[in-house]
Design a protein around this motif. Sequence first.
Motif, PDB file in Angstrom:
ATOM      1  N   GLY A   1       0.823  -1.201   0.000  1.00 35.50           N
ATOM      2  CA  GLY A   1       0.000   0.000   0.000  1.00 35.50           C
ATOM      3  C   GLY A   1       0.849   1.240   0.000  1.00 35.50           C
ATOM      4  N   LYS A   2       0.186   2.402  -0.111  1.00 34.14           N
ATOM      5  CA  LYS A   2       0.952   3.654  -0.055  1.00 34.14           C
ATOM      6  C   LYS A   2       0.102   4.762   0.552  1.00 34.14           C
ATOM      7  CE  LYS A   2       0.043   5.676  -4.603  1.00 34.14           C
ATOM      8  NZ  LYS A   2       0.647   6.224  -5.807  1.00 34.14           N
ATOM      9  N   LEU A   3       0.803   5.759   1.048  1.00 36.51           N
ATOM     10  CA  LEU A   3       0.192   6.937   1.643  1.00 36.51           C
ATOM     11  C   LEU A   3       0.660   8.133   0.830  1.00 36.51           C
ATOM     12  CD1 LEU A   3      -1.139   8.403   4.192  1.00 36.51           C
ATOM     13  CD2 LEU A   3       1.196   8.518   5.073  1.00 36.51           C
ATOM     14  N   ARG A   4      -0.280   8.938   0.337  1.00 40.11           N
ATOM     15  CA  ARG A   4       0.087  10.074  -0.516  1.00 40.11           C
ATOM     16  C   ARG A   4      -0.539  11.344   0.036  1.00 40.11           C
ATOM     17  NH1 ARG A   4      -2.127   9.445  -6.379  1.00 40.11           N
ATOM     18  NH2 ARG A   4      -3.937  10.524  -5.520  1.00 40.11           N
ATOM     19  N   SER A   5       0.244  12.425   0.069  1.00 41.36           N
ATOM     20  CA  SER A   5      -0.308  13.681   0.607  1.00 41.36           C
ATOM     21  C   SER A   5      -0.615  14.659  -0.527  1.00 41.36           C
ATOM     22  CB  SER A   5       0.688  14.330   1.571  1.00 41.36           C
ATOM     23  OG  SER A   5       1.625  15.119   0.876  1.00 41.36           O
ATOM     24  N   ASN A   6      -1.372  15.706  -0.180  1.00 40.16           N
ATOM     25  CA  ASN A   6      -1.553  16.805  -1.127  1.00 40.16           C
ATOM     26  C   ASN A   6      -0.320  17.712  -1.059  1.00 40.16           C
ATOM     27  OD1 ASN A   6      -1.898  18.002   1.367  1.00 40.16           O
ATOM     28  ND2 ASN A   6      -3.747  19.121   0.829  1.00 40.16           N
ATOM     29  N   LEU A   7      -0.298  18.755  -1.886  1.00 40.01           N
ATOM     30  CA  LEU A   7       0.885  19.632  -1.938  1.00 40.01           C
ATOM     31  C   LEU A   7       1.126  20.335  -0.605  1.00 40.01           C
ATOM     32  CD1 LEU A   7       0.565  21.187  -5.489  1.00 40.01           C
ATOM     33  CD2 LEU A   7       2.517  19.899  -4.615  1.00 40.01           C
ATOM     34  N   MET A   8       0.055  20.659   0.092  1.00 42.66           N
ATOM     35  CA  MET A   8       0.203  21.357   1.370  1.00 42.66           C
ATOM     36  C   MET A   8       0.684  20.435   2.477  1.00 42.66           C
ATOM     37  SD  MET A   8      -0.707  24.558   1.190  1.00 42.66           S
ATOM     38  CE  MET A   8      -1.225  24.946   2.855  1.00 42.66           C
ATOM     39  N   GLY A   9       0.525  19.128   2.292  1.00 39.38           N
ATOM     40  CA  GLY A   9       0.899  18.202   3.357  1.00 39.38           C
ATOM     41  C   GLY A   9      -0.100  18.167   4.492  1.00 39.38           C
ATOM     42  N   THR A  10      -1.356  18.519   4.196  1.00 41.75           N
ATOM     43  CA  THR A  10      -2.385  18.518   5.238  1.00 41.75           C
ATOM     44  C   THR A  10      -3.460  17.464   4.987  1.00 41.75           C
ATOM     45  OG1 THR A  10      -3.546  20.244   4.020  1.00 41.75           O
ATOM     46  CG2 THR A  10      -2.117  20.954   5.822  1.00 41.75           C
ATOM     47  N   LYS A  11      -3.493  16.891   3.787  1.00 45.43           N
ATOM     48  CA  LYS A  11      -4.485  15.858   3.462  1.00 45.43           C
ATOM     49  C   LYS A  11      -3.758  14.659   2.881  1.00 45.43           C
ATOM     50  CE  LYS A  11      -8.158  19.163   2.563  1.00 45.43           C
ATOM     51  NZ  LYS A  11      -9.005  19.803   1.549  1.00 45.43           N
ATOM     52  N   PHE A  12      -4.136  13.477   3.344  1.00 43.80           N
ATOM     53  CA  PHE A  12      -3.452  12.242   2.956  1.00 43.80           C
ATOM     54  C   PHE A  12      -4.479  11.206   2.512  1.00 43.80           C
ATOM     55  CE2 PHE A  12      -0.761  14.445   5.888  1.00 43.80           C
ATOM     56  CZ  PHE A  12       0.553  14.174   5.494  1.00 43.80           C
ATOM     57  N   THR A  13      -4.086  10.399   1.526  1.00 46.34           N
ATOM     58  CA  THR A  13      -4.932   9.290   1.091  1.00 46.34           C
ATOM     59  C   THR A  13      -4.117   8.007   1.169  1.00 46.34           C
ATOM     60  OG1 THR A  13      -6.098  10.769  -0.420  1.00 46.34           O
ATOM     61  CG2 THR A  13      -6.400   8.420  -0.769  1.00 46.34           C
ATOM     62  N   VAL A  14      -4.763   6.938   1.631  1.00 47.63           N
ATOM     63  CA  VAL A  14      -4.119   5.630   1.771  1.00 47.63           C
ATOM     64  C   VAL A  14      -4.698   4.686   0.723  1.00 47.63           C
ATOM     65  CG1 VAL A  14      -3.612   3.725   3.338  1.00 47.63           C
ATOM     66  CG2 VAL A  14      -3.998   6.037   4.266  1.00 47.63           C
ATOM     67  N   PHE A  15      -3.820   4.086  -0.093  1.00 48.37           N
ATOM     68  CA  PHE A  15      -4.240   3.150  -1.138  1.00 48.37           C
ATOM     69  C   PHE A  15      -3.719   1.751  -0.818  1.00 48.37           C
ATOM     70  CE2 PHE A  15      -3.574   7.296  -3.137  1.00 48.37           C
ATOM     71  CZ  PHE A  15      -4.742   7.489  -3.861  1.00 48.37           C
TER      72      PHE A  15
END
Length: 331
Positions: A158-172
């Motif tokens: 799996g992976k964890l990806r953030s938005n450009l601001m580093g305030t929102k993350f999504t886990v796949f």
Amino acid sequence: DSSTKPIRSEKKKNPVSLFQTGGDPPKEKKTKKKAPPKVADSEEDTPETPQKNSNKKGKGKKSKKSKEERPPSPVIEVDNLEEFVLRPAPQGVTIKCRVTRDKKGMDRGLYPTYYLHLDNDKKVFLLAGRKRKKSKTSNYLISIDPTDLSRGGENFIGKLRSNLMGTKFTVFDNGANPDRANADWSNVRQELSAVVYETNVLGFKGPRKMTVIIPGMNADNERVPIRPRNDNDGLLMRWQNKNMDNVIELHNKAPVWNDETQSYVLNFHGRVTHASVKNFQIVHGSDTDYIVMQFGRVADDAFTMDYNYPLCAVQAFAIALSSFDGKLACE
């Protein structure tokens, strides 16, 4: 507020129903019977958290008591590791883990490796995670092999990806990008959770506010697959658009200011021994006594991470990794 009490006590009978998003509610099952012994809290208990399974968090002084007494994980059988880390925790069982951070090596200061083990005598390895180096946003790979953290390897889980601001993350999970979908879309990656951090009046220096969005559970207590076809269909977009079908919203439990210690505290019942802005507990708004997940520091580079139904190890570990990220780490 007395008007909410009947609802809360009714819900408390069966926390499983909080996460149900489709089909008939499950039969009553006894959950959360275990009360860990009270030990080694770094802060005093807060008056509003006397419940069995909640725990303590906060900014404050370090514990002077011995931390060997931390209640260990119950015996957990991990037969198939890949299956185990994606499977929701059994109802009524708290899976207690330990996260260690390894900063040794040339670039480990910027790109440490994180390891997740069961917190028991056997110290069973579960997952490893590390931030990718050449990614525009924070992007953590999660693997079931501590020595293989490559995107193309068969151990990638799996992976964890953030938005450009580093305030929102999504886990796949480890499914395919929607661009490479097969005819029935069954190979496309699932979104397992999303995390949103909000600043408060103190910026990130005070207690953090976290929102965690996860897929709901069906009548068979299995995770509802969320396979977005594009960027406008993921957990974050559904949450922002208030489209909460098959989606559950969780929050971190607000710590309480303690005048005596001049710090924010939560009650972790001995599972956390050091104050840190990273310490948190995740709860459902309808039953804040049921701790879905908690995370907190026990040494400079060691943390406990405990999770309950409906989370799996990959979801909980990725949520913990998000709290380490550079834009948030401001201790």
